[in-house]
Each structure stands twice: as C-alpha cells, then as structure tokens.
Design an enzyme around this catalytic site. Structure first.
Site, short mmCIF file in Angstrom:
data_model
loop_
_atom_site.label_atom_id
_atom_site.label_comp_id
_atom_site.label_asym_id
_atom_site.label_seq_id
_atom_site.Cartn_x
_atom_site.Cartn_y
_atom_site.Cartn_z
CG HIS A 116 5.94 -3.81 11.73
ND1 HIS A 116 6.45 -3.58 10.48
CD2 HIS A 116 4.62 -3.48 11.65
CE1 HIS A 116 5.49 -3.11 9.68
NE2 HIS A 116 4.37 -3.05 10.37
CG HIS B 2 3.41 -0.89 6.25
ND1 HIS B 2 3.49 0.31 6.90
CD2 HIS B 2 3.09 -1.81 7.18
CE1 HIS B 2 3.22 0.12 8.19
NE2 HIS B 2 2.97 -1.15 8.39
#
Lengths: 331, 331
Positions: free
Chosen positions: B56, B218
């Site tokens: 991320h 995700h």
C-alpha cells in the site's frame, strides 16, 4: 480505457483547476491559463522556468515552488507548451535579474522555447537556456545533442533552482544547471505502453513478457526490445548503459534517482533501487543522495528509469538546499 | 505480469533494504527487520505507531517520521504484521509516556495489535489504540465498527502524530486521533484489479467499462459494480455516499483527500478533486485543506478514493502542524 475523466479534451484545464486549488499555498495563476507561477518572490534574483506537456505529473508543474522552478509553461497531454506560454512564464518569473529556462530536449519544446526567448529579448528580458539531454538510450554519446531529457531534468531543476535562490547571477544559474545535466546520465525500461485519454488505446505496444529498453516518455522507440528481466537484471542492464557513458568510476560520489513511469508500484521501485545500490557499492561508487518515486511519468505506463549524477561539492550543496513543491521536498 | 521483481517472496525484504537506505535521514532500523522507527526522538512524549501490509505504499512506512508515526510494523504484501512486529514497534516508539497505536480495521491487524498490546502491558508499557473505520462503502452506519480503514488513516496519523509532538499525554493523543476518525468518511471506486507479485495474476476482476464502488484495498467486494462513469459522475457518486453519512452540512469546514490507488495518473486525481470541490462549493461546505496523490495504494490497481473530514479548530491546528515523512509533507 479504465480512466477517471470527463471530456478528454478538457483534461488539462480541469487538472489545472484542481491543481491550483489544492496547491494554492505554493502556486498561483498568471494571466495566461497555460503559465503558472510559484508564490515565492523572485525580486532581485534570477527566475527559473520550465515547461512541458501535461502527461508527466509531477513534471512539470509539480516542481514549481520554493527552491526549484519559479514559473512553468503548461502544454496539453504529450504536447509542448506554446511559445506564448513559455514567454508568459518568463515574464511571471522575471525578478529583474534575468530568467533561466531549464527544459527537456524535445523538438516542440526546443522550437517554442527558442521563439519565446526571441520574443522576450524584444521586450528587454534576458532569458538563457539549458536543454536537458540525459537519456543515454536515445542516441550515442557522439550525438549527445540528440538525446532526450528524462528524469535528469529533476536534478537540473533542483540545482538550478537552488543556485537561483542563493542570489547568484544568470550565468551562474545557467552554469550550475548545465553542470547538473553534463554530470547526469539516465536510461529506463518500459514494461507497458501508456494510453492517451483522447486516443483511448495505447499508441504503441510492449508485449507481455518483454520490456523496451530506452523507451521514451511518449513511447519513442528505445534501443531494443528484450525479454522482461528480474529487478537485478534490469539494474545491471541500466547501469551497463549508464556507467560507461560518462564514465562513472571508483571513488565517485553520485546521486541515484529511480523514477517510476506512472503505474509501477513504489515497492518495485525500491527493489530496483536496492539492486542499483548493490552494483554501485561493488564498484565503490559512493551514493551521496537517493530519490525514489514518480517524478516524470507517462500516465499509466509501467516501467522505471535510473538517473545517476556525479556530484562535486557544489552540486552536493545544491541538492542539499531546501525545496518545497508538490512533487519534491527537501528540508 | 509486467513487474520489476526478483523472487516475489523476497519483495518485502528487498523493498525495505532499499527504503531504509534511501530514507536514512528520516528512518532507522530496529532489531526486528519488520519494525522500523523514525529518527525523531520520542523521549518524554507519547510515541505513535502504525503498521500494515506492504502493498500500500506510501502506507505505512512512508508515514514514519517527524509529526506522524514514530515506528511502523511491517507485514508482507497484503498481510498484517505479526504481533511481535507490532510489539517491537511499540518498544521502539516508547519514550516513557506510553504509545498510541493507530491502525486500520482489518481482521489480521486487529488480532495482532490486540495481542501486542497485551504483551506490552506485561512488560509495563501502556499502549492505547485507535482503529480507523472510515470506509462508508464497506458497511452501513449502524455497523460502523465493521467498516474498513482506508485513506482516512492518513488524517488519523497526521492528527495523532501532531498531538503527540505537542507533548500531550496519551489520552489526549488517543482522543484527537479518534476524533479525526470520527469526523472522517471515505469511499472509493476501483477501475482495475491489482496483481499480487507472488500470485502473478489479478485475484479479482473488474470488467472493462465498469467500476466497483467501494472496492477494498485488497479487492474486498464493494457496494456495487456499475458502468464506468465520468469524473463528474464518480465525484457525485462518492459524495452522495459520504456526505449524508456523517452528515456534512452547509457551513462545515472540511479537508478533502483524493487518494490514488496506485496506477491512476495524477492528472485524473486532480480532475476528480476538481469535481468534488465543485460539489462541495455548491453545498457551501468550505474546503480548508486538500490533499491529492497516492497515499494508500493497492499496487497496480486503478481507481481512487475520496476522504472528507469535518474540521474544528483543533483538527485544523493538527493538520497545519509540520510533518516530514517519505509520503507526506507539511511545513
């Protein structure tokens, strides 16, 4: 095309409207909607200007601000700013001591910068230029003047902008910006093409499982298309292109800049950096300063470029000076 | 898969090795290779910790540094850090006044943070937590505790980190970080899936011409899959989700954060920002501060999220305080 757009023909206007509002602490408009200026005053010092097409963010407006560029001419996506936009950026950056126009070696930019410099001269404004040509993969050393400018431009802006902020005269700013270019070498690999919003499909192809070594930021052909390599393989390939060209040698101090082309995850940019650092360590080339991130992108292109700059005490001092822009910070 | 990698199983190690070297002015290692700490001292003040998976970036290690997080626990790609990594981040951040652990609402992180807090307690170290749950699209308001944390986490780190840097006690740091969460609402759209390097192909699908509203970082399912809309349409859709949920009303002062999910060009993030700003202007909701860029990404995913935070004088002061990290700067 999976993109966040309204009418693709309006993207530059709409992007600028958003950008100017978000970064109103750093930049302000001029009378020309295609020229923006930093809020930092240039009174009594040299003004630094750049410009270029709008598909390379943070380049170029992202480097407008304290310690880098004082005004930036804005082109459409993959298109040079007009001569008028460069001229208006020159006048916006003029603080009475002349203007240094630092830009990348593309035919449109060359033409428009030259016209703008002539127009400025008629108005009594002295503009001197440095044209960045750091991309080793775009022409042989014997034809260095033909090479493209890629992420070495960031080093040029940083050094030129820092020198201007010391109050140095125009020739000094030009000298140090040219030195930053002369001491820099870059090369990159493209892993996917990019899609211009107004076109809607990629305007060139990079096949799955391959990569294009030396691809330009607008898809200009590179040196060769080869099998996609590991990060270690890419690092070796890029340093094999870059290091002999200057040449960089044992004992040199350098900066290393890994530039993501837009869609390559930051994780992978750090992995690539790590492989480059290992190669330089083995050659006893000392990394003084490092930069990793998206600096000069091609929208949704995957890939990365490497820029190595040989540093002397003066360039180290320039890199260490503060900068505060949307796309580059140094404190 | 067109990516810059060596063995995908080693990406976190190799990325960290590169990251620690590039940002050696900001961060330093701890004895645990999965916990890093800021160089800023926490002596005599509260330490701020976060942590999360490694896909991320800039989140989470990119927010380690002055004015934000003092230590960060590092997980593998799309995987929570271990309890031990959180614990070691706590001890690294401990300056004798307790630790505030500010993290996002994911099951693995929840479990590991809780275990680590217990382990810390046994060692005599007080850790209090704030769990960010800003993603309106991930559960109804009545089940707010089930909502995911997304880019509102950046506002939480900024406010909590700023309060810690004033020397406030642990309860005050927790209070202001919780306030930042409680005043924040987010929602996003995914335009393409992402590919985990170790998997080699996308683990979910977003069809060309469609977008997934509320997709998680995700690939967690969102609220709905619909036709890909214009930037104006996306802005309307996201504000229609976000604004009634708090609710945000005429006269409110807010911050606006547009977060790119990784591969969406910055130009388009500014275009989206511009459309959001127009909607807030029309509703007389005043934008005090704006952020646009890649803050909490999902590797090569395309898409963007919007976070709106209602500001009072205290939160404005927290946002205005200086920060210097890889992924966030305020001077």
């Amino acid at each position: 095309m999976q993109r966040i757009l309204n009418n693709p023909d309006n993207i530059t206007d709409e992007m600028l409207e958003g950008f100017m509002r978000v970064h109103a602490d750093i930049v302000e408009p001029t009378d020309n909607p295609r020229a923006i200026r930093a809020k930092t005053s240039t009174k009594g010092r040299v003004g630094v200007v750049t410009g270029g097409g709008s598909g390379h963010k943070p380049a170029f407006i992202g480097f407008c601000g304290e310690g880098m560029c004082d005004a930036v001419a804005v082109g459409e996506i993959c298109s040079s700013p007009t001569a008028k936009a460069f001229l208006d950026a020159f006048t916006a950056a003029d603080g009475g001591k002349g203007v240094a126009c630092l830009y990348g070696n593309y035919s449109g930019d060359n033409m428009n910068v030259k016209m703008a410099v002539k127009m400025a001269k008629k108005m009594g404004l002295t503009v001197k230029t440095v044209c960045c040509n750091d991309d080793v993969a775009s022409a042989p050393l014997a034809e260095r003047e033909k090479r493209r400018g890629i992420a070495g431009e960031i080093i040029m802006y940083k050094c030129g902008g820092a020198m201007a902020s010391t109050g140095a005269d125009l020739d000094e700013v030009i000298r140090v910006a040219q030195k930053a270019v002369d001491h820099s070498r870059s090369a990159g690999v493209g892993l996917t093409p990019c899609t211009l919003p107004a076109v809607g499909h990629p305007n060139f192809e990079i096949k799955e499982g391959t990569m294009e070594v030396g691809v330009g930021p607008h898809g200009e052909p590179g040196m060769e298309v080869c099998k996609l390599e590991s990060a270690a393989g890419i690092a070796k390939r890029l340093t094999d292109i870059i290091l002999p060209d200057y040449p960089f040698e044992e004992g040199d101090e350098v900066s290393v800049l890994i530039n993501g082309m837009g869609a390559t995850p930051l994780n992978e940019q750090y992995v690539l950096y790590n492989e480059v650092a290992k190669i330089l360590d083995a050659k006893k080339i000392h990394i003084y300063k490092s930069y990793v991130g998206n600096y000069l992108t091609s929208m949704d292109m995957m890939g990365a470029s490497l820029t190595i700059t040989k540093l002397d005490d003066e360039l180290k001092k320039m890199l260490d000076m503060p900068a505060y822009t949307m796309g580059f910070h140094e404190r």
